[in-house]
Scaffold this motif. Structure first.
Motif, PDB file in Angstrom:
ATOM      1  N   HIS A 113       0.865  -1.184   0.000  1.00 43.84           N
ATOM      2  CA  HIS A 113       0.000   0.000   0.000  1.00 43.84           C
ATOM      3  C   HIS A 113       0.901   1.233   0.000  1.00 43.84           C
ATOM      4  O   HIS A 113       1.756   1.392   0.876  1.00 43.84           O
ATOM      5  N   LEU A 114       0.716   2.102  -0.986  1.00 45.63           N
ATOM      6  CA  LEU A 114       1.599   3.262  -1.094  1.00 45.63           C
ATOM      7  C   LEU A 114       0.889   4.441  -1.750  1.00 45.63           C
ATOM      8  O   LEU A 114      -0.154   4.301  -2.382  1.00 45.63           O
ATOM      9  N   TYR A 115       1.502   5.618  -1.575  1.00 43.56           N
ATOM     10  CA  TYR A 115       1.141   6.811  -2.341  1.00 43.56           C
ATOM     11  C   TYR A 115       2.231   7.058  -3.367  1.00 43.56           C
ATOM     12  O   TYR A 115       3.430   7.042  -3.036  1.00 43.56           O
ATOM     13  N   GLN A 116       1.823   7.279  -4.616  1.00 42.39           N
ATOM     14  CA  GLN A 116       2.752   7.737  -5.646  1.00 42.39           C
ATOM     15  C   GLN A 116       2.365   9.167  -5.999  1.00 42.39           C
ATOM     16  O   GLN A 116       1.209   9.430  -6.372  1.00 42.39           O
ATOM     17  N   ILE A 117       3.323  10.076  -5.883  1.00 41.51           N
ATOM     18  CA  ILE A 117       3.066  11.508  -6.007  1.00 41.51           C
ATOM     19  C   ILE A 117       4.021  12.088  -7.040  1.00 41.51           C
ATOM     20  O   ILE A 117       5.239  11.863  -6.964  1.00 41.51           O
ATOM     21  N   TRP A 118       3.477  12.813  -8.006  1.00 46.31           N
ATOM     22  CA  TRP A 118       4.290  13.455  -9.035  1.00 46.31           C
ATOM     23  C   TRP A 118       4.223  14.965  -8.859  1.00 46.31           C
ATOM     24  O   TRP A 118       3.137  15.537  -8.693  1.00 46.31           O
ATOM     25  N   ILE A 119       5.390  15.603  -8.934  1.00 39.85           N
ATOM     26  CA  ILE A 119       5.504  17.050  -8.799  1.00 39.85           C
ATOM     27  C   ILE A 119       6.276  17.579 -10.001  1.00 39.85           C
ATOM     28  O   ILE A 119       7.341  17.059 -10.353  1.00 39.85           O
ATOM     29  N   ILE A 120       5.733  18.605 -10.640  1.00 44.49           N
ATOM     30  CA  ILE A 120       6.380  19.194 -11.814  1.00 44.49           C
ATOM     31  C   ILE A 120       7.592  20.000 -11.351  1.00 44.49           C
ATOM     32  O   ILE A 120       7.477  20.866 -10.487  1.00 44.49           O
ATOM     33  N   PRO A 121       8.777  19.738 -11.890  1.00 43.49           N
ATOM     34  CA  PRO A 121       9.969  20.485 -11.467  1.00 43.49           C
ATOM     35  C   PRO A 121       9.970  21.908 -12.016  1.00 43.49           C
ATOM     36  O   PRO A 121       9.243  22.233 -12.958  1.00 43.49           O
ATOM     37  N   GLU A 122      10.821  22.741 -11.414  1.00 47.46           N
ATOM     38  CA  GLU A 122      10.913  24.141 -11.852  1.00 47.46           C
ATOM     39  C   GLU A 122      11.476  24.263 -13.259  1.00 47.46           C
ATOM     40  O   GLU A 122      11.183  25.220 -13.974  1.00 47.46           O
ATOM     41  N   LYS A 123      12.321  23.304 -13.660  1.00 45.27           N
ATOM     42  CA  LYS A 123      12.890  23.349 -15.001  1.00 45.27           C
ATOM     43  C   LYS A 123      13.043  21.939 -15.536  1.00 45.27           C
ATOM     44  O   LYS A 123      13.114  20.970 -14.777  1.00 45.27           O
ATOM     45  N   THR A 124      13.089  21.828 -16.842  1.00 45.63           N
ATOM     46  CA  THR A 124      13.243  20.531 -17.489  1.00 45.63           C
ATOM     47  C   THR A 124      14.729  20.216 -17.693  1.00 45.63           C
ATOM     48  O   THR A 124      15.591  21.070 -17.519  1.00 45.63           O
ATOM     49  N   GLY A 125      14.995  18.983 -18.072  1.00 51.28           N
ATOM     50  CA  GLY A 125      16.348  18.586 -18.419  1.00 51.28           C
ATOM     51  C   GLY A 125      17.285  18.386 -17.249  1.00 51.28           C
ATOM     52  O   GLY A 125      18.504  18.425 -17.412  1.00 51.28           O
ATOM     53  N   LEU A 126      16.736  18.140 -16.060  1.00 53.41           N
ATOM     54  CA  LEU A 126      17.573  17.899 -14.893  1.00 53.41           C
ATOM     55  C   LEU A 126      18.312  16.565 -15.021  1.00 53.41           C
ATOM     56  O   LEU A 126      17.853  15.648 -15.703  1.00 53.41           O
TER      57      LEU A 126
END
Length: 236
Positions: A113-126
């Motif tokens: 049982h888990l939470y999967q959480i996605w957060i948009i980063p401040e910039k791409t290409g990290l």
């Protein structure tokens, strides 16, 4: 403004081996009114059957956080990371320029049982990266039960996130009355992990979410032991 996102109103997909509840639009579930909040894009609550999981698959330009509630995740990726994430641990990945990873329930007699959480980063290409941490229980029990999990500068032992936000894991005792002050031009998302919390008079229970904006102060009252995740996010 405070909006209650009831657990029962989330998107739902049962794949047999995977039972998944989507707070925001995800995969085949789409609702134009629930596309995320600020940089917070995905909150999926997943229950994965014994011995089952997600095979190797790609991600790009996303900060991906996993919080294991019960059971164990067996993780492997193309960066060379291989190991297990146990209940109570957090795992963060920057997908950046691209990663591939798999997630399995290695146990053959219990669910995961888990939470999967996605957060948009401040910039791409990290540059892709991986971190995993168990926060010590004694630290969680101090500072009014608040544990800083994510921050942009990794302060106070938190995990780094490439976004102007913080995530707090907050333990609330039965009968506790506490508060949170919100800075101007910020949005808040509260995810109730378990228990029951009154937030400025609005009752939220296990797996409910609460979106908050144009508020300066939150009062939280509980009548049972509870745990919440509090995301403090930029306005845009």
């Amino acid at each position: 403004m405070i909006y209650l996102r009831r657990a029962s109103e989330r998107g739902h997909a049962n794949h047999g081996w995977l039972d998944s509840w989507h707070t925001f639009s995800f995969a085949n579930y789409y609702d134009a009114d629930f596309m995320g909040l600020s940089a917070l894009r995905v909150i999926n609550e997943d229950v994965i059957d014994a011995g089952q999981g997600f095979g190797m698959h790609p991600h790009k330009d996303m900060e991906i956080l996993t919080y294991v509630l019960s059971g164990t995740v067996e993780h492997q990726d193309n960066m060379g990371n291989k190991g297990q994430v146990s209940a109570g641990e957090f795992q963060i990945m920057s997908a950046g320029t691209g990663i591939r990873h798999s997630e399995y329930n290695p146990h053959h007699d219990s669910q995961l049982h888990l939470y999967q959480i996605w957060i948009i980063p401040e910039k791409t290409g990290l540059t892709p990266r991986y971190e995993q941490r168990r926060f010590e229980q004694h630290r969680f029990d101090t500072t009014e039960g608040r544990q800083l999990v994510l921050s942009p500068d990794a302060r106070a032992g938190s995990l780094k996130i490439f976004q102007d936000m913080t995530l707090w894991r907050w333990s609330l005792k039965s009968g506790e009355d506490d508060e949170y002050h919100i800075e101007k031009a910020r949005k808040i998302w509260i995810q109730v992990v378990f228990g029951e919390v009154m937030i400025n008079g609005i009752r939220a229970t296990t797996s409910d979410g609460v979106a908050i904006w144009d508020e300066s102060h939150l009062q939280l009252i509980t009548n049972q032991e509870s745990e919440i995740l509090l995301f403090d996010l930029p306005s845009n």
